[in-house]
Design a protein around this motif. Structure first.
Motif, PDB file in Angstrom:
ATOM      1  N   LYS A 102       0.894  -1.380  -0.082  1.00 54.88           N
ATOM      2  CA  LYS A 102       0.058   0.008   0.068  1.00 54.88           C
ATOM      3  C   LYS A 102       0.962   1.207  -0.012  1.00 54.88           C
ATOM      4  CE  LYS A 102      -3.612  -2.285   2.561  1.00 54.88           C
ATOM      5  NZ  LYS A 102      -4.525  -2.029   3.915  1.00 54.88           N
ATOM      6  N   THR A 103       0.613   2.331  -0.966  1.00 55.10           N
ATOM      7  CA  THR A 103       1.434   3.420  -0.849  1.00 55.10           C
ATOM      8  C   THR A 103       0.511   4.797  -1.078  1.00 55.10           C
ATOM      9  OG1 THR A 103       1.394   3.375  -3.329  1.00 55.10           O
ATOM     10  CG2 THR A 103       3.095   2.132  -2.258  1.00 55.10           C
ATOM     11  N   TRP A 104       0.955   5.571  -0.445  1.00 59.86           N
ATOM     12  CA  TRP A 104       0.129   6.867  -0.586  1.00 59.86           C
ATOM     13  C   TRP A 104       0.930   7.672  -1.775  1.00 59.86           C
ATOM     14  CZ3 TRP A 104      -4.224   8.318   1.036  1.00 59.86           C
ATOM     15  CH2 TRP A 104      -4.842   7.892   2.293  1.00 59.86           C
ATOM     16  N   ILE A 105       0.081   8.218  -2.631  1.00 61.74           N
ATOM     17  CA  ILE A 105       0.612   8.919  -3.610  1.00 61.74           C
ATOM     18  C   ILE A 105       0.178  10.321  -3.951  1.00 61.74           C
ATOM     19  CG2 ILE A 105       0.528   8.984  -6.328  1.00 61.74           C
ATOM     20  CD1 ILE A 105       1.825   6.526  -5.067  1.00 61.74           C
ATOM     21  N   LEU A 106       1.349  11.115  -4.164  1.00 60.98           N
ATOM     22  CA  LEU A 106       0.908  12.514  -4.291  1.00 60.98           C
ATOM     23  C   LEU A 106       0.128  12.804  -5.574  1.00 60.98           C
ATOM     24  CD1 LEU A 106       1.430  15.442  -3.291  1.00 60.98           C
ATOM     25  CD2 LEU A 106       3.511  15.475  -4.695  1.00 60.98           C
ATOM     26  N   THR A 107      -1.032  13.140  -5.672  1.00 64.74           N
ATOM     27  CA  THR A 107      -1.748  13.367  -7.014  1.00 64.74           C
ATOM     28  C   THR A 107      -1.858  14.865  -7.588  1.00 64.74           C
ATOM     29  OG1 THR A 107      -3.854  13.929  -5.783  1.00 64.74           O
ATOM     30  CG2 THR A 107      -3.390  11.606  -6.327  1.00 64.74           C
ATOM     31  N   GLN A 108      -1.488  15.754  -6.699  1.00 60.83           N
ATOM     32  CA  GLN A 108      -1.142  17.060  -7.039  1.00 60.83           C
ATOM     33  C   GLN A 108      -0.352  17.979  -6.003  1.00 60.83           C
ATOM     34  OE1 GLN A 108      -4.960  18.765  -7.463  1.00 60.83           O
ATOM     35  NE2 GLN A 108      -5.575  18.937  -5.415  1.00 60.83           N
ATOM     36  N   HIS A 109       0.417  19.117  -6.342  1.00 60.57           N
ATOM     37  CA  HIS A 109       1.210  19.785  -5.467  1.00 60.57           C
ATOM     38  C   HIS A 109       0.287  20.718  -4.473  1.00 60.57           C
ATOM     39  CE1 HIS A 109       5.241  18.544  -6.340  1.00 60.57           C
ATOM     40  NE2 HIS A 109       5.052  18.511  -7.487  1.00 60.57           N
ATOM     41  N   PHE A 110       0.773  20.597  -3.334  1.00 63.63           N
ATOM     42  CA  PHE A 110      -0.046  21.466  -2.303  1.00 63.63           C
ATOM     43  C   PHE A 110      -0.182  23.073  -2.522  1.00 63.63           C
ATOM     44  CE2 PHE A 110       2.485  18.182   0.407  1.00 63.63           C
ATOM     45  CZ  PHE A 110       1.448  17.190   0.071  1.00 63.63           C
ATOM     46  N   ASP A 111      -1.494  23.441  -2.403  1.00 59.98           N
ATOM     47  CA  ASP A 111      -1.406  24.833  -2.454  1.00 59.98           C
ATOM     48  C   ASP A 111      -2.355  25.293  -1.095  1.00 59.98           C
ATOM     49  OD1 ASP A 111      -2.171  27.472  -3.300  1.00 59.98           O
ATOM     50  OD2 ASP A 111      -4.032  27.038  -4.194  1.00 59.98           O
ATOM     51  N   GLY A 112      -1.283  25.992  -0.179  1.00 61.15           N
ATOM     52  CA  GLY A 112      -1.844  26.120   0.995  1.00 61.15           C
ATOM     53  C   GLY A 112      -1.654  24.973   1.978  1.00 61.15           C
ATOM     54  N   PHE A 113      -2.662  24.662   2.816  1.00 62.10           N
ATOM     55  CA  PHE A 113      -2.535  23.630   3.676  1.00 62.10           C
ATOM     56  C   PHE A 113      -2.953  22.223   2.750  1.00 62.10           C
ATOM     57  CE2 PHE A 113      -3.333  26.072   7.088  1.00 62.10           C
ATOM     58  CZ  PHE A 113      -2.462  25.698   8.215  1.00 62.10           C
ATOM     59  N   PRO A 114      -2.326  21.005   2.993  1.00 64.15           N
ATOM     60  CA  PRO A 114      -2.666  19.753   2.410  1.00 64.15           C
ATOM     61  C   PRO A 114      -4.289  19.318   2.446  1.00 64.15           C
ATOM     62  CG  PRO A 114      -0.409  19.382   3.685  1.00 64.15           C
ATOM     63  CD  PRO A 114      -1.157  20.962   3.859  1.00 64.15           C
ATOM     64  N   LYS A 115      -4.607  18.804   1.283  1.00 67.14           N
ATOM     65  CA  LYS A 115      -5.764  18.446   1.329  1.00 67.14           C
ATOM     66  C   LYS A 115      -5.896  16.786   0.880  1.00 67.14           C
ATOM     67  CE  LYS A 115      -6.729  21.549  -1.600  1.00 67.14           C
ATOM     68  NZ  LYS A 115      -5.514  22.089  -1.546  1.00 67.14           N
ATOM     69  N   ASP A 116      -6.958  16.278   1.336  1.00 65.56           N
ATOM     70  CA  ASP A 116      -7.254  15.010   1.120  1.00 65.56           C
ATOM     71  C   ASP A 116      -7.040  14.667  -0.338  1.00 65.56           C
ATOM     72  OD1 ASP A 116      -7.862  14.503   3.730  1.00 65.56           O
ATOM     73  OD2 ASP A 116      -9.827  14.175   3.640  1.00 65.56           O
ATOM     74  N   GLY A 117      -7.680  15.619  -1.121  1.00 64.90           N
ATOM     75  CA  GLY A 117      -7.454  15.274  -2.629  1.00 64.90           C
ATOM     76  C   GLY A 117      -6.244  15.373  -3.262  1.00 64.90           C
ATOM     77  N   ASP A 118      -5.171  15.679  -2.269  1.00 65.56           N
ATOM     78  CA  ASP A 118      -3.935  15.845  -2.850  1.00 65.56           C
ATOM     79  C   ASP A 118      -3.182  14.545  -2.993  1.00 65.56           C
ATOM     80  OD1 ASP A 118      -4.175  18.646  -3.131  1.00 65.56           O
ATOM     81  OD2 ASP A 118      -3.227  18.994  -1.031  1.00 65.56           O
ATOM     82  N   PHE A 119      -3.807  13.492  -2.126  1.00 69.29           N
ATOM     83  CA  PHE A 119      -3.223  12.175  -2.033  1.00 69.29           C
ATOM     84  C   PHE A 119      -4.166  11.038  -2.703  1.00 69.29           C
ATOM     85  CE2 PHE A 119      -2.019  15.008   1.299  1.00 69.29           C
ATOM     86  CZ  PHE A 119      -0.680  14.793   1.384  1.00 69.29           C
ATOM     87  N   GLU A 120      -3.513   9.948  -2.957  1.00 68.86           N
ATOM     88  CA  GLU A 120      -4.363   8.619  -3.207  1.00 68.86           C
ATOM     89  C   GLU A 120      -3.833   7.462  -2.828  1.00 68.86           C
ATOM     90  OE1 GLU A 120      -6.103   6.444  -7.150  1.00 68.86           O
ATOM     91  OE2 GLU A 120      -4.855   8.196  -7.211  1.00 68.86           O
ATOM     92  N   LEU A 121      -4.550   6.754  -2.096  1.00 74.51           N
ATOM     93  CA  LEU A 121      -3.788   5.322  -1.717  1.00 74.51           C
ATOM     94  C   LEU A 121      -3.933   4.351  -2.592  1.00 74.51           C
ATOM     95  CD1 LEU A 121      -2.766   3.893   0.930  1.00 74.51           C
ATOM     96  CD2 LEU A 121      -5.199   3.193   1.380  1.00 74.51           C
ATOM     97  N   LYS A 122      -2.798   3.599  -3.112  1.00 71.64           N
ATOM     98  CA  LYS A 122      -2.826   2.832  -4.162  1.00 71.64           C
ATOM     99  C   LYS A 122      -2.085   1.357  -3.815  1.00 71.64           C
ATOM    100  CE  LYS A 122      -2.760   5.686  -8.393  1.00 71.64           C
ATOM    101  NZ  LYS A 122      -1.907   5.986  -9.694  1.00 71.64           N
ATOM    102  N   VAL A 123      -2.286   0.533  -4.391  1.00 74.64           N
ATOM    103  CA  VAL A 123      -1.708  -0.888  -4.135  1.00 74.64           C
ATOM    104  C   VAL A 123      -1.173  -1.212  -5.235  1.00 74.64           C
ATOM    105  CG1 VAL A 123      -2.262  -3.231  -3.413  1.00 74.64           C
ATOM    106  CG2 VAL A 123      -3.779  -1.470  -2.425  1.00 74.64           C
ATOM    107  N   GLU A 124       0.151  -1.707  -5.145  1.00 74.77           N
ATOM    108  CA  GLU A 124       0.886  -2.253  -6.089  1.00 74.77           C
ATOM    109  C   GLU A 124       1.516  -3.685  -5.610  1.00 74.77           C
ATOM    110  OE1 GLU A 124       5.317  -0.552  -5.717  1.00 74.77           O
ATOM    111  OE2 GLU A 124       4.032   0.888  -6.265  1.00 74.77           O
ATOM    112  N   GLU A 125       1.918  -4.423  -6.635  1.00 70.18           N
ATOM    113  CA  GLU A 125       2.451  -5.718  -6.305  1.00 70.18           C
ATOM    114  C   GLU A 125       4.209  -5.956  -6.387  1.00 70.18           C
ATOM    115  OE1 GLU A 125       0.315  -8.593  -8.898  1.00 70.18           O
ATOM    116  OE2 GLU A 125      -1.264  -8.959  -7.140  1.00 70.18           O
TER     117      GLU A 125
END
Length: 333
Positions: A13-36
């Motif tokens: 399980k990995t937390w991926i950065l989906t977009q760079h932060f603008d001000g405080f980090p938001k939930d939408g800036d990240f995505e939990l993905k699974v890789e093998e």
């Protein structure tokens, strides 16, 4: 054979950065993905993370050390669960710079073995705190940058944080007067338990200038800077002539979209102050010996390691995810 290969794969399980932060980090800036991950090849090891670091530096460093789609940066304490590298046997523990992921394949180049003399009664998570990067930062800031001497007066802000709390304790071991600033009454109690001489809550004092002057009427020889911003503008006025400042961070500004001031150059000039920024990796050649010193202090004296981190059982259900944990500077200032 194909079925056997699939069966041997580990899901990470990995937390991926989906977009760079603008001000405080938001939930939408990240995505939990699974890789093998496949089994390790010759020279490789498979790691299972036990603890992940949560450090204020992760917020500003993401601007220039990460791109969209990267795994969130950070350090972890991990256990070797498969090994084809004799330097890292199965069951051994390492500090790894693998980011926010539950499992990793490594060729061993980015791994630091946990000290073999690690006491059984000291949690391994402390390898991400007092006996880890924050502890090294505190030690080098005091010795290499400030050149702190017995009998001097030291100011440290964000004093209840992973770095600041160690700064204060080392300074007390050296025979210094230590003044600490933090942002809650619970942290004031914590700092007093650590032996700080004077502490104050910067959020509730009527005047920061008066609080600093009351804590050290003769001024400060050294200042360990973690906060920046308006605090620094006031603190520099309280420095003695020829005072020294070690700039470790500026956590009050990390989520600002526009950086403005302070502009302390006249104060630095008139007081003939020495101000130096630093990163602990400058003294990487000393890390092993320095970690042993920190471990010795921990074993010799009763201490508490005030450390924010994530236990892996909570990896995918941390409240608010990374956007919550990256606000950590709010909790340690």
């Amino acid at each position: 054979m194909f079925r056997e290969r699939i069966r041997n794969m580990v899901q990470a399980k990995t937390w991926i950065l989906t977009q760079h932060f603008d001000g405080f980090p938001k939930d939408g800036d990240f995505e939990l993905k699974v890789e093998e991950l496949s089994d390790p090849k010759d020279g490789e090891v498979l790691l299972e993370a036990l603890f992940l670091s949560v450090d204020p530096y992760m917020r500003p460093y993401s601007k220039f050390s990460m791109k969209k789609g990267d795994v969130l940066i950070g350090t972890q304490v991990a256990r070797v669960i498969q090994s084809k590298n004799p330097a890292f046997p199965v069951g051994s523990h390492v500090v790894a710079h693998c980011g926010w992921r539950t499992h990793s394949l490594s060729d061993g180049k980015n791994l630091e073995p946990v000290l073999p003399e690690w006491p059984h009664d000291v949690p391994l998570s402390v390898a991400l705190g007092t006996i880890g990067m924050p502890g090294l930062t505190a030690l080098y800031g005091i010795e290499e940058v400030l050149g702190l001497k017995a009998g001097e007066t030291l100011l440290v802000n964000a004093a209840a944080g992973a770095v600041g709390s160690v700064v204060g304790q080392i300074a007390k071991i050296m025979g210094c007067k230590v003044v600490g600033s933090a942002g809650s009454e619970a942290k004031m109690t914590f700092l007093k338990e650590l032996g700080f001489d004077q502490v104050f809550n910067y959020k509730t004092v009527g005047s920061l200038e008066e609080a600093l002057r009351s804590a050290a009427p003769d001024g400060y020889d050294c200042y360990f800077e973690n906060v920046g911003g308006s605090f620094s503008s006031v603190a520099l006025q309280q420095m003695k002539d020829f005072g020294r400042i070690a700039v470790c961070g500026s956590i009050s500004t990390y989520n600002h979209t526009v950086q403005t001031g302070p502009f302390p150059y006249m104060t630095i000039n008139l007081k003939q102050l020495k101000m130096e920024g630093f990163i602990q990796s400058r003294w990487a050649h000393k890390h092993h010996a320095s970690l042993k010193r920190l471990l010795g202090w921990v074993k010799e004296l009763r201490r508490r390691d005030h450390r924010e981190g994530v236990v892996l059982e909570e990896y995918d259900r941390t409240p608010g995810g990374p956007s919550h944990t990256l606000r950590i500077h709010e909790a340690v200032s």
